[in-house]
Design a protein around this motif. Structure first.
Motif, mmCIF file in Angstrom:
data_model
loop_
_atom_site.group_PDB
_atom_site.id
_atom_site.type_symbol
_atom_site.label_atom_id
_atom_site.label_comp_id
_atom_site.label_asym_id
_atom_site.label_seq_id
_atom_site.Cartn_x
_atom_site.Cartn_y
_atom_site.Cartn_z
ATOM 1 N N ARG A 174 0.856 -1.195 0.000
ATOM 2 C CA ARG A 174 0.000 0.000 0.000
ATOM 3 C C ARG A 174 0.890 1.243 0.000
ATOM 4 O O ARG A 174 0.597 2.239 -0.629
ATOM 5 N N ARG A 175 2.005 1.123 0.699
ATOM 6 C CA ARG A 175 2.939 2.247 0.777
ATOM 7 C C ARG A 175 3.742 2.363 -0.529
ATOM 8 O O ARG A 175 4.007 3.458 -1.006
ATOM 9 N N THR A 176 4.155 1.232 -1.085
ATOM 10 C CA THR A 176 5.051 1.245 -2.240
ATOM 11 C C THR A 176 4.333 1.535 -3.557
ATOM 12 O O THR A 176 4.853 2.251 -4.403
ATOM 13 N N PHE A 177 3.133 0.949 -3.720
ATOM 14 C CA PHE A 177 2.426 1.088 -5.005
ATOM 15 C C PHE A 177 1.291 2.102 -4.935
ATOM 16 O O PHE A 177 0.773 2.517 -5.961
ATOM 17 N N GLY A 178 0.885 2.498 -3.725
ATOM 18 C CA GLY A 178 -0.275 3.371 -3.550
ATOM 19 C C GLY A 178 -1.453 2.549 -3.083
ATOM 20 O O GLY A 178 -1.608 1.396 -3.478
ATOM 21 N N GLU A 179 -2.274 3.142 -2.200
ATOM 22 C CA GLU A 179 -3.356 2.352 -1.581
ATOM 23 C C GLU A 179 -4.420 1.931 -2.588
ATOM 24 O O GLU A 179 -5.122 0.952 -2.388
ATOM 25 N N ASP A 180 -4.547 2.677 -3.713
ATOM 26 C CA ASP A 180 -5.576 2.358 -4.700
ATOM 27 C C ASP A 180 -5.014 1.566 -5.893
ATOM 28 O O ASP A 180 -5.671 1.421 -6.915
ATOM 29 N N TYR A 181 -3.794 1.048 -5.737
ATOM 30 C CA TYR A 181 -3.175 0.272 -6.826
ATOM 31 C C TYR A 181 -3.934 -1.034 -7.076
ATOM 32 O O TYR A 181 -4.272 -1.753 -6.146
ATOM 33 N N LYS A 182 -4.188 -1.303 -8.367
ATOM 34 C CA LYS A 182 -4.742 -2.604 -8.773
ATOM 35 C C LYS A 182 -3.731 -3.210 -9.729
ATOM 36 O O LYS A 182 -3.291 -2.535 -10.663
ATOM 37 N N PRO A 183 -3.332 -4.457 -9.513
ATOM 38 C CA PRO A 183 -2.329 -5.060 -10.402
ATOM 39 C C PRO A 183 -2.765 -4.978 -11.873
ATOM 40 O O PRO A 183 -3.939 -5.132 -12.182
ATOM 41 N N GLU A 184 -1.798 -4.753 -12.740
ATOM 42 C CA GLU A 184 -2.051 -4.653 -14.173
ATOM 43 C C GLU A 184 -2.561 -5.996 -14.716
ATOM 44 O O GLU A 184 -2.312 -7.046 -14.106
ATOM 45 N N PRO A 185 -3.209 -5.958 -15.906
ATOM 46 C CA PRO A 185 -3.759 -7.213 -16.472
ATOM 47 C C PRO A 185 -2.722 -8.330 -16.616
ATOM 48 O O PRO A 185 -3.054 -9.500 -16.415
ATOM 49 N N TYR A 186 -1.479 -8.016 -16.950
ATOM 50 C CA TYR A 186 -0.504 -9.113 -17.122
ATOM 51 C C TYR A 186 -0.204 -9.778 -15.789
ATOM 52 O O TYR A 186 0.073 -10.986 -15.737
ATOM 53 N N ILE A 187 -0.272 -9.021 -14.697
ATOM 54 C CA ILE A 187 -0.056 -9.607 -13.366
ATOM 55 C C ILE A 187 -1.261 -10.473 -12.999
ATOM 56 O O ILE A 187 -1.108 -11.597 -12.502
ATOM 57 N N GLU A 188 -2.443 -9.958 -13.272
ATOM 58 C CA GLU A 188 -3.658 -10.713 -12.968
ATOM 59 C C GLU A 188 -3.699 -12.026 -13.765
ATOM 60 O O GLU A 188 -4.051 -13.078 -13.221
ATOM 61 N N ALA A 189 -3.302 -11.950 -15.033
ATOM 62 C CA ALA A 189 -3.285 -13.158 -15.870
ATOM 63 C C ALA A 189 -2.269 -14.164 -15.316
ATOM 64 O O ALA A 189 -2.535 -15.370 -15.271
ATOM 65 N N ALA A 190 -1.113 -13.661 -14.872
ATOM 66 C CA ALA A 190 -0.089 -14.551 -14.315
ATOM 67 C C ALA A 190 -0.607 -15.183 -13.025
ATOM 68 O O ALA A 190 -0.362 -16.370 -12.755
ATOM 69 N N TYR A 191 -1.332 -14.405 -12.225
ATOM 70 C CA TYR A 191 -1.910 -14.937 -10.986
ATOM 71 C C TYR A 191 -2.881 -16.076 -11.301
ATOM 72 O O TYR A 191 -2.808 -17.152 -10.703
ATOM 73 N N LYS A 192 -3.796 -15.828 -12.262
ATOM 74 C CA LYS A 192 -4.814 -16.844 -12.590
ATOM 75 C C LYS A 192 -4.157 -18.115 -13.126
ATOM 76 O O LYS A 192 -4.538 -19.230 -12.780
ATOM 77 N N PHE A 193 -3.149 -17.932 -13.972
ATOM 78 C CA PHE A 193 -2.418 -19.077 -14.520
ATOM 79 C C PHE A 193 -1.791 -19.884 -13.370
ATOM 80 O O PHE A 193 -1.910 -21.104 -13.314
ATOM 81 N N THR A 194 -1.136 -19.177 -12.463
ATOM 82 C CA THR A 194 -0.414 -19.856 -11.386
ATOM 83 C C THR A 194 -1.373 -20.534 -10.411
ATOM 84 O O THR A 194 -1.124 -21.641 -9.931
ATOM 85 N N ARG A 195 -2.493 -19.846 -10.145
ATOM 86 C CA ARG A 195 -3.494 -20.367 -9.197
ATOM 87 C C ARG A 195 -3.964 -21.757 -9.613
ATOM 88 O O ARG A 195 -4.262 -22.597 -8.772
ATOM 89 N N ASN A 196 -4.047 -21.979 -10.932
ATOM 90 C CA ASN A 196 -4.554 -23.257 -11.447
ATOM 91 C C ASN A 196 -3.440 -24.231 -11.825
ATOM 92 O O ASN A 196 -3.705 -25.260 -12.442
ATOM 93 N N HIS A 197 -2.222 -23.884 -11.504
ATOM 94 C CA HIS A 197 -1.086 -24.723 -11.900
ATOM 95 C C HIS A 197 -0.766 -25.742 -10.808
ATOM 96 O O HIS A 197 -0.928 -25.459 -9.625
ATOM 97 N N LYS A 198 -0.284 -26.916 -11.230
ATOM 98 C CA LYS A 198 0.022 -27.964 -10.235
ATOM 99 C C LYS A 198 1.167 -27.549 -9.298
ATOM 100 O O LYS A 198 1.325 -28.098 -8.221
ATOM 101 N N TRP A 199 1.959 -26.558 -9.700
ATOM 102 C CA TRP A 199 3.058 -26.095 -8.846
ATOM 103 C C TRP A 199 2.727 -24.810 -8.081
ATOM 104 O O TRP A 199 3.617 -24.118 -7.593
ATOM 105 N N TYR A 200 1.445 -24.472 -8.014
ATOM 106 C CA TYR A 200 1.025 -23.225 -7.333
ATOM 107 C C TYR A 200 1.696 -23.040 -5.979
ATOM 108 O O TYR A 200 2.116 -21.948 -5.601
ATOM 109 N N GLU A 201 1.768 -24.134 -5.251
ATOM 110 C CA GLU A 201 2.309 -24.130 -3.892
ATOM 111 C C GLU A 201 3.696 -23.467 -3.798
ATOM 112 O O GLU A 201 3.996 -22.783 -2.820
ATOM 113 N N TYR A 202 4.525 -23.680 -4.807
ATOM 114 C CA TYR A 202 5.922 -23.218 -4.704
ATOM 115 C C TYR A 202 6.043 -21.692 -4.673
ATOM 116 O O TYR A 202 6.615 -21.155 -3.723
#
Ligand SMILES: [Fe+2]
Ligand SMILES: [Fe+2]
Length: 261
Positions: A174-202
């Motif tokens: 919140r301090r580094t990016f700003g309290e109203d920061y929302k991750p960019e679409p490429y970050i969100e896409a990477a999150y969704k990809f990772t969330r469903n990946h068998k190695w998510y845990e790592y």
């Protein structure tokens, strides 16, 4: 002292008045500390961009500490190892990654998680922006696919809560990016990809062990991880930077950051 009209004016005050003034000053300091807990907006963060002679994403090796000139670097050995880089080039981020790896070790995590924690932010020496991807690329020729995966995607996962793993979006962001920061679409896409990946845990466990507040008095040593490095890091016999790997130039850039071109 200045707010009271200087040293002479303070000397003329009664001790009660001095005590009142001291209490006032203490209250003011406390209020400032509370105000510091208020997070900046993205617009405020962006307004600071042009107030510095360097960009926020620059690597630690390429700027002086707190506005000072850069220091002369120790020359690297002819065939540098990961341990050499850790000791001679990862200075600014080494305590943070050692604390993360130590936390992973103390909580009984598996070796690849501990090792990924030890590496996860070390590319900050070279570059900070998009450090998950840069870091994974730099280490990919020398570590397991799981470890490279963990390094690449911890960058995206740190923006998303995971109650099951006890991970909460940290105030630091919140301090580094700003309290109203929302991750960019490429970050969100990477999150969704990772969330469903068998190695998510790592990568998730890297974020769980990522310590955003440094624990004073906890200074784990690299020696604690020497055996893990020996088993997990494929050290090239020519030395890092001189083995013609796809990321050799990245290691050379950290070995010799004073080369102008
Ligand atoms: Fe990171
Ligand atoms: Fe980190």
């Amino acid at each position: 002292m200045e707010s009271l009209g200087g040293a002479a004016a303070v000397a003329a005050m009664s001790s009660e008045a001095k005590a009142d003034a001291l209490e006032d000053a203490q209250n003011k300091a406390l209020n400032q500390a509370v105000a510091a807990k208020k997070f900046p907006t993205m617009a405020e963060v962006e307004a600071g961009i042009t107030e510095k002679p360097f960009r926020r994403g620059v690597g630690n090796l390429f700027i002086g500490r707190r506005g000072a000139n850069v220091a002369r670097l120790e020359p690297m050995p002819a065939k540098p190892t990961f341990i050499d880089f850790f000791r001679m080039r990862f200075g600014d981020v080494s305590n943070h990654v050692l604390q993360s790896a130590n936390h992973a070790m103390q909580t009984g995590m598996e070796e690849e998680v501990i090792f990924a924690c030890l590496l996860h932010d070390t590319v900050h020496s070279l570059i900070k922006v998009d450090h998950g991807w840069w870091g994974a690329q730099m280490y990919a020729p020398y570590v397991s696919e799981k470890v490279a995966f963990a390094i690449r995607y911890h960058q995206a996962l740190r923006f998303y809560d995971d109650d099951a793993h006890g991970y909460k979006y940290p105030d630091l962001y919140r301090r580094t990016f700003g309290e109203d920061y929302k991750p960019e679409p490429y970050i969100e896409a990477a999150y969704k990809f990772t969330r469903n990946h068998k190695w998510y845990e790592y990568p998730r466990l890297v974020t769980v062990n990522d310590l955003y507040a440094f624990e004073p008095g906890v200074n784990p040593k690299l020696e604690q991880f020497t055996d893990i490095v020996g088993r997990q890091f494929k050290q090239p016999k020519e030395g890092l930077g001189f083995d013609n790997s796809p990321s050799a130039h990245m290691w050379r850039s950290m070995a010799m950051p004073d080369h102008p071109l």
